[in-house]
Design an enzyme around this catalytic site. Structure first.
Site, PDB file in Angstrom:
ATOM      1  N   CYS A  59       0.874  -1.103   0.056  1.00  0.00           N
ATOM      2  CA  CYS A  59      -0.119  -0.074  -0.049  1.00  0.00           C
ATOM      3  C   CYS A  59       0.812   1.206   0.130  1.00  0.00           C
ATOM      4  CB  CYS A  59      -1.003   0.014   1.160  1.00  0.00           C
ATOM      5  SG  CYS A  59      -0.314  -0.182   2.852  1.00  0.00           S
ATOM      6  N   CYS A  99      -1.340   1.200   7.223  1.00  0.00           N
ATOM      7  CA  CYS A  99      -2.899   0.834   7.485  1.00  0.00           C
ATOM      8  C   CYS A  99      -3.177  -0.461   6.710  1.00  0.00           C
ATOM      9  CB  CYS A  99      -3.498   2.062   6.930  1.00  0.00           C
ATOM     10  SG  CYS A  99      -3.152   3.436   8.027  1.00  0.00           S
ATOM     11  N   ARG A 100      -3.180  -0.380   5.568  1.00  0.00           N
ATOM     12  CA  ARG A 100      -3.988  -1.559   4.862  1.00  0.00           C
ATOM     13  C   ARG A 100      -2.999  -2.847   4.706  1.00  0.00           C
ATOM     14  NH1 ARG A 100      -5.227   2.092  -0.002  1.00  0.00           N
ATOM     15  NH2 ARG A 100      -3.204   2.956   0.770  1.00  0.00           N
ATOM     16  N   SER A 101      -1.898  -2.851   3.915  1.00  0.00           N
ATOM     17  CA  SER A 101      -0.889  -3.858   3.856  1.00  0.00           C
ATOM     18  C   SER A 101      -0.361  -4.679   4.939  1.00  0.00           C
ATOM     19  CB  SER A 101       0.422  -3.550   2.888  1.00  0.00           C
ATOM     20  OG  SER A 101       1.089  -2.655   3.598  1.00  0.00           O
ATOM     21  N   ASP A 146      -7.979   3.783   1.075  1.00  0.00           N
ATOM     22  CA  ASP A 146      -7.043   4.063   2.160  1.00  0.00           C
ATOM     23  C   ASP A 146      -7.762   4.760   3.120  1.00  0.00           C
ATOM     24  OD1 ASP A 146      -5.097   5.474   3.745  1.00  0.00           O
ATOM     25  OD2 ASP A 146      -4.292   6.629   1.985  1.00  0.00           O
ATOM     26  N   ASN A 163       2.290   1.514   4.434  1.00  0.00           N
ATOM     27  CA  ASN A 163       2.658   0.213   4.885  1.00  0.00           C
ATOM     28  C   ASN A 163       2.543   0.203   6.559  1.00  0.00           C
ATOM     29  OD1 ASN A 163       5.720  -2.009   5.662  1.00  0.00           O
ATOM     30  ND2 ASN A 163       3.514  -2.452   4.986  1.00  0.00           N
TER      31      ASN A 163
HETATM   32  P1  4NP Z   1      -1.726   2.698   4.073  1.00  0.00           P
HETATM   33  O1  4NP Z   1      -2.485   4.213   4.774  1.00  0.00           O
HETATM   34  O2  4NP Z   1      -1.275   2.983   2.553  1.00  0.00           O
HETATM   35  O3  4NP Z   1      -2.901   1.974   4.161  1.00  0.00           O
HETATM   36  O4  4NP Z   1      -0.771   2.522   4.956  1.00  0.00           O
HETATM   37  C1  4NP Z   1      -1.584   5.322   4.598  1.00  0.00           C
HETATM   38  C2  4NP Z   1      -1.000   5.557   5.627  1.00  0.00           C
HETATM   39  C3  4NP Z   1      -0.418   6.836   5.776  1.00  0.00           C
HETATM   40  C4  4NP Z   1      -0.069   7.799   4.781  1.00  0.00           C
HETATM   41  C5  4NP Z   1      -1.243   7.612   3.612  1.00  0.00           C
HETATM   42  C6  4NP Z   1      -1.710   6.309   3.571  1.00  0.00           C
HETATM   43  N1  4NP Z   1       0.404   9.060   4.717  1.00  0.00           N
HETATM   44  O5  4NP Z   1      -0.003   9.743   3.783  1.00  0.00           O
HETATM   45  O6  4NP Z   1       0.956   9.453   5.568  1.00  0.00           O
END
Ligand code: 4NP
Length: 150
Positions: free
Chosen positions: A8, A13-15, A120, A11
């Protein structure tokens, strides 16, 4: 041995959740980690390197008795294109970013984790993490079932 990387943006939240669910479901199906499969996760962005998963991802996983607290964010690299057999992006932006990072000869390894994008949840609604978890759980189940048939 099947090598899978879940990817994602951050790294956090989702993955990490996708990784943990795939691991749990492969083990439940009787496969051995390190022998039959390996599963990892990474992010295309580098804001959170070395950080544990977002507290909300840890909370939703804990609700379902899945401990992801030891996971640490790392950046997806060009070498991962060769290292993994399947590289799962959570959304189409992830797929595009993955393909920009790895050599074109590995692009066939890249696909979405689910038939629908896993959005996201970082800046989203309060129950976004629960919705994310349910979607990832269903999709991980399908991936493991598909592997039985492979
Ligand atoms: P992820 O979520 O891609 O599912 O880990 C996010 C976490 C942080 C950010 C974006 C997406 N960020 O912009 O900091």
């Amino acid at each position: 041995m099947l090598r899978i990387c879940c990817v994602c943006l951050g790294n956090i939240c989702r993955s990490p959740v996708a990784e943990a669910l795939l691991r749990q479901k492969f083990i439940e199906a009787g496969y051995t980690e390190g022998v039959d499969f390996v599963v990892d996760s990474a992010g295309t962005g580098d804001w959170h390197l070395g950080h544990p998963p977002d507290r909300r991802s840890q909370e939703v996983c804990a609700r379902y008795h899945l401990d992801i607290s030891a996971q640490r964010a790392r950046k997806f690299t060009a070498a991962d294109g060769e290292k993994y057999d399947r590289i799962y992006g959570m959304d189409r932006n992830n797929v595009d970013d993955i393909c920009a990072i790895i050599d074109a000869k590995y692009h066939a390894k890249v696909q979405l984790f689910d038939v629908h994008e896993v959005n996201d949840p970082y800046y989203g609604i309060l129950d976004g993490f629960e919705i994310m978890y349910q979607q990832l759980e269903q999709a991980a189940g399908k991936i493991v079932l598909q592997h039985h048939k492979d």
